[in-house]
Scaffold this motif. Sequence first.
Motif, PDB file in Angstrom:
ATOM      1  N   LEU A   1      -6.034  -5.567  -9.711  1.00  0.00           N
ATOM      2  CA  LEU A   1      -6.087  -4.657  -8.576  1.00  0.00           C
ATOM      3  C   LEU A   1      -5.551  -5.277  -7.297  1.00  0.00           C
ATOM      4  O   LEU A   1      -5.373  -4.580  -6.297  1.00  0.00           O
ATOM      5  CB  LEU A   1      -7.538  -4.200  -8.355  1.00  0.00           C
ATOM      6  CG  LEU A   1      -8.144  -3.370  -9.494  1.00  0.00           C
ATOM      7  CD1 LEU A   1      -9.618  -3.110  -9.234  1.00  0.00           C
ATOM      8  CD2 LEU A   1      -7.388  -2.060  -9.662  1.00  0.00           C
ATOM      9  N   SER A   2      -5.265  -6.566  -7.306  1.00  0.00           N
ATOM     10  CA  SER A   2      -4.747  -7.217  -6.092  1.00  0.00           C
ATOM     11  C   SER A   2      -3.323  -6.759  -5.766  1.00  0.00           C
ATOM     12  O   SER A   2      -2.836  -7.047  -4.668  1.00  0.00           O
ATOM     13  CB  SER A   2      -4.778  -8.737  -6.258  1.00  0.00           C
ATOM     14  OG  SER A   2      -3.914  -9.148  -7.317  1.00  0.00           O
TER      15      SER A   2
ATOM     16  N   THR B   1      -1.943  -3.979  -4.869  1.00  0.00           N
ATOM     17  CA  THR B   1      -1.763  -3.153  -3.668  1.00  0.00           C
ATOM     18  C   THR B   1      -1.901  -3.950  -2.381  1.00  0.00           C
ATOM     19  O   THR B   1      -1.458  -3.497  -1.318  1.00  0.00           O
ATOM     20  CB  THR B   1      -2.766  -1.979  -3.668  1.00  0.00           C
ATOM     21  OG1 THR B   1      -2.328  -0.983  -2.734  1.00  0.00           O
ATOM     22  CG2 THR B   1      -4.165  -2.429  -3.310  1.00  0.00           C
TER      23      THR B   1
ATOM     24  N   LYS C   1       0.828  -1.213   0.000  1.00  0.00           N
ATOM     25  CA  LYS C   1       0.000   0.000   0.000  1.00  0.00           C
ATOM     26  C   LYS C   1       0.864   1.264   0.000  1.00  0.00           C
ATOM     27  O   LYS C   1       0.380   2.355  -0.315  1.00  0.00           O
ATOM     28  CB  LYS C   1      -0.947  -0.019   1.201  1.00  0.00           C
ATOM     29  CG  LYS C   1      -2.025  -1.095   1.076  1.00  0.00           C
ATOM     30  CD  LYS C   1      -2.823  -1.311   2.353  1.00  0.00           C
ATOM     31  CE  LYS C   1      -3.836  -2.440   2.163  1.00  0.00           C
ATOM     32  NZ  LYS C   1      -4.544  -2.810   3.413  1.00  0.00           N
TER      33      LYS C   1
ATOM     34  N   THR D   1       0.834   2.443  -3.684  1.00  0.00           N
ATOM     35  CA  THR D   1      -0.411   3.107  -4.061  1.00  0.00           C
ATOM     36  C   THR D   1      -0.481   4.494  -3.444  1.00  0.00           C
ATOM     37  O   THR D   1      -0.880   5.466  -4.098  1.00  0.00           O
ATOM     38  CB  THR D   1      -1.615   2.257  -3.615  1.00  0.00           C
ATOM     39  OG1 THR D   1      -1.517   0.959  -4.222  1.00  0.00           O
ATOM     40  CG2 THR D   1      -2.923   2.906  -4.011  1.00  0.00           C
TER      41      THR D   1
ATOM     42  N   ASN E   1      -8.367  -2.623   3.491  1.00  0.00           N
ATOM     43  CA  ASN E   1      -8.145  -3.029   2.109  1.00  0.00           C
ATOM     44  C   ASN E   1      -8.952  -2.216   1.106  1.00  0.00           C
ATOM     45  O   ASN E   1      -8.453  -1.823   0.050  1.00  0.00           O
ATOM     46  CB  ASN E   1      -8.488  -4.509   1.942  1.00  0.00           C
ATOM     47  CG  ASN E   1      -7.544  -5.410   2.702  1.00  0.00           C
ATOM     48  OD1 ASN E   1      -6.388  -5.070   2.917  1.00  0.00           O
ATOM     49  ND2 ASN E   1      -8.049  -6.567   3.132  1.00  0.00           N
TER      50      ASN E   1
ATOM     51  N   GLU F   1      -6.329   2.814  -5.653  1.00  0.00           N
ATOM     52  CA  GLU F   1      -5.570   2.241  -6.765  1.00  0.00           C
ATOM     53  C   GLU F   1      -6.326   2.403  -8.083  1.00  0.00           C
ATOM     54  O   GLU F   1      -5.726   2.695  -9.127  1.00  0.00           O
ATOM     55  CB  GLU F   1      -5.309   0.760  -6.466  1.00  0.00           C
ATOM     56  CG  GLU F   1      -4.354   0.065  -7.411  1.00  0.00           C
ATOM     57  CD  GLU F   1      -4.144  -1.396  -6.997  1.00  0.00           C
ATOM     58  OE1 GLU F   1      -3.003  -1.866  -7.054  1.00  0.00           O
ATOM     59  OE2 GLU F   1      -5.137  -2.059  -6.634  1.00  0.00           O
TER      60      GLU F   1
ATOM     61  N   VAL G   1      -7.646  -0.239  -2.415  1.00  0.00           N
ATOM     62  CA  VAL G   1      -7.982  -0.716  -3.756  1.00  0.00           C
ATOM     63  C   VAL G   1      -8.760   0.365  -4.496  1.00  0.00           C
ATOM     64  O   VAL G   1      -8.543   0.603  -5.694  1.00  0.00           O
ATOM     65  CB  VAL G   1      -8.779  -2.030  -3.678  1.00  0.00           C
ATOM     66  CG1 VAL G   1      -9.265  -2.439  -5.068  1.00  0.00           C
ATOM     67  CG2 VAL G   1      -7.917  -3.136  -3.088  1.00  0.00           C
TER      68      VAL G   1
END
Length: 705
Positions: free
Chosen positions: A526-527, A529, A400, A403, A463, A470, A467
């Motif tokens: 997108l996973s 991050t 993270k 991001t 989370n 992101e 996301v």
Amino acid sequence: MGKSGGIAKFLGCCALAGILVAGVLAPVAMGVGMLSNQVSDAVDGISASLAASEQPLVSTITDRDGGPIALIYDQYRLPVTFDEISPAMKAAIVSIEDRRFYSEGGVDVQGMVRAALHDSSGGSTQGGSTITQQYVKNYLINVVDRDNEAAQDADRADTLARKLREAKIAVQLGEAESKDDILTGYLNVVEFNGNIYGIGAAARAYFNTTPDKLNVQQAAMLAGMVNNPNTYNPYTHPQQTLLRRNLVIDTMVTNRVLDAKDAEAVKATPLGVLPNGPDIPSSSCLGAAPDAGFFCQYAVTYLEQAGISLDQLAAGGYTVRTTMDPGVSQAVKNAVDANVPPAQDGVANTFAVIRPGQNAHDVLAMVANRSFGTDVRAGQTTTNIVANPSNVFGSGSSFKIFTSAAAMEAGKAGLNTPLPNPGGQCFTQPGANQYTPAYCIQNDGTSYPNPISLANGLATSPNVAFVNLETQVGMPAVLDMARRLGLRNTLNTNEIGGEPVTDPNSSHSKDPQYNEPQSQYFQNKLSFTLGDSPVSPLEMANVSATLMSGGVWCPPNPIMSVTDRYGKPVPVRQQPCEQVVPQGLAHTLVVGLSQDTKTGTSAASAKAAGWNHADIGKTGTTNTSESVAFVGGVDDYAVSSMVFADGPHPQEICPGTPVHLGDCGAGAFGGTVAAPPYYHAFSQILGNRPDIPLPPPDPAYLNAR
């Protein structure tokens, strides 16, 4: 000595030597005339090779204080000078190998003529070689042709042509060099069985002493070995070796360098070699101490990439002074071993420490509960699990950071920016079509605020918020930020942590998980991050170092200096440092990461450890707890601690004493399992020194633009 004796000095005297040898062998000239062209061509052909060839020497890898951590070599050789060899050793080798050594002129005329007459008559070939000739022969076998088996066979061939070649060169050498230098060169180049070359290494390996301290019985044994190191190996053929040693002692009496009465007393003594020997140090980083093996291997790989090959290291006699800090390295090694024992089944705990800086990022420690070695039962591994993208499960939410940095650079968010943060949400993947399933995730727990500030999100790690962020920034920007901040090698590997498959015949050649680098594979995922991809623990420590250096990336550098066998500096190519993000962004993100150990995901374990330093941190936990991480730093140390499943049957990692695999429900977290070694190690390393304050944030990065 570097180039033994004066091998290079005698070249250029071929005509004179040829006349001399021809005179010596005149009685048999008719029988061996056909060899003249062969000999001349052979001598001319090897002269340049002899002049250009240096004895292979041991390279030494040291820590930053100069303490040796490993030796790299092909031939274990410790060269010495004439004065560093005991009189007993000099007397023994001359007595058994060439008693007229100090009176002859490079060849033994009597012995040479006798051998030539005998050989030319059709009988089996005979000896007659002097120490000078043996020096030439051994130099060819052990130095010039050491990597050419066919050429070595020719150097050993029991033919008159080969002996004439040696004789011709020996005469040249005898004209150019003193007897003492020739004897010293011979004793430095000759083999004493296996990988032991030269009297310096032999004295150490067989008797744990130095050549100047060799007594009569020790010297006689070693002098006897050079005739046939395998036959006279004291460990495999002790009785033959004893008889040979005593024969050497008898020749010393005959040569009047040892009293007969003293000789009888010496002959009654046992061989006296070290038990379970010979004692030869490891020739690679596998012999390094448990806290130094991964560092050593990384340094060797780094030098190879800089243009100094392993072959050069193994023969060059370099001194490689690394950046490894022995105090830091031992402290973190103790911490990870206490967290996860070295032989713990299926669980690795890696730990890397880097010193941030504007001009260099020096690596101070690279350790794991595993050590670098071949004993799997002891938990050892020959894979550099600290440097390589060996954590195939990823470092979780520590990603993270990328991001956040990308969002701050793009003006999409600052530390104070409120981020949407529902308990769960489904997202459309980038580049999706009607058949692409939505990417649905949930926060771990229900206590997160909605919205949540970026600063609070970095500390508590929801989370959904990240996301969502992101998607606003875009995957290309996030991946590029990860590369810039430090994941250079990691993003070049595929989704299983290896080199992308390029072979069209491979069954994986059409599978993106295998044939694409992560920098390409995650463009539409997108996973990323959430840190579910293979990662290098060392490179994650360097991400912290980049931020702590005001946004300056430098390669993780393990080398302080390299010097050659003569003590001259050897330049080491290195990638230049880069300002990869603005200083204000880096300082502000550092402030954003400063609450993890105070109010965030690792605060409870920090309090339990009595930790109260101004630092930065970001934890990570993968979805099924097969990997947990802490990435951060304090004062002038950037760190990463990762605990991950490394066995053939990975499972959930469970907290405990020790950390272990199992089925424990909630499983381990970065704050509860990966962070404690950091607290324990750096409480010791920092002691009572005052903290270095964190930089102030840049107002330009506190809010979205």
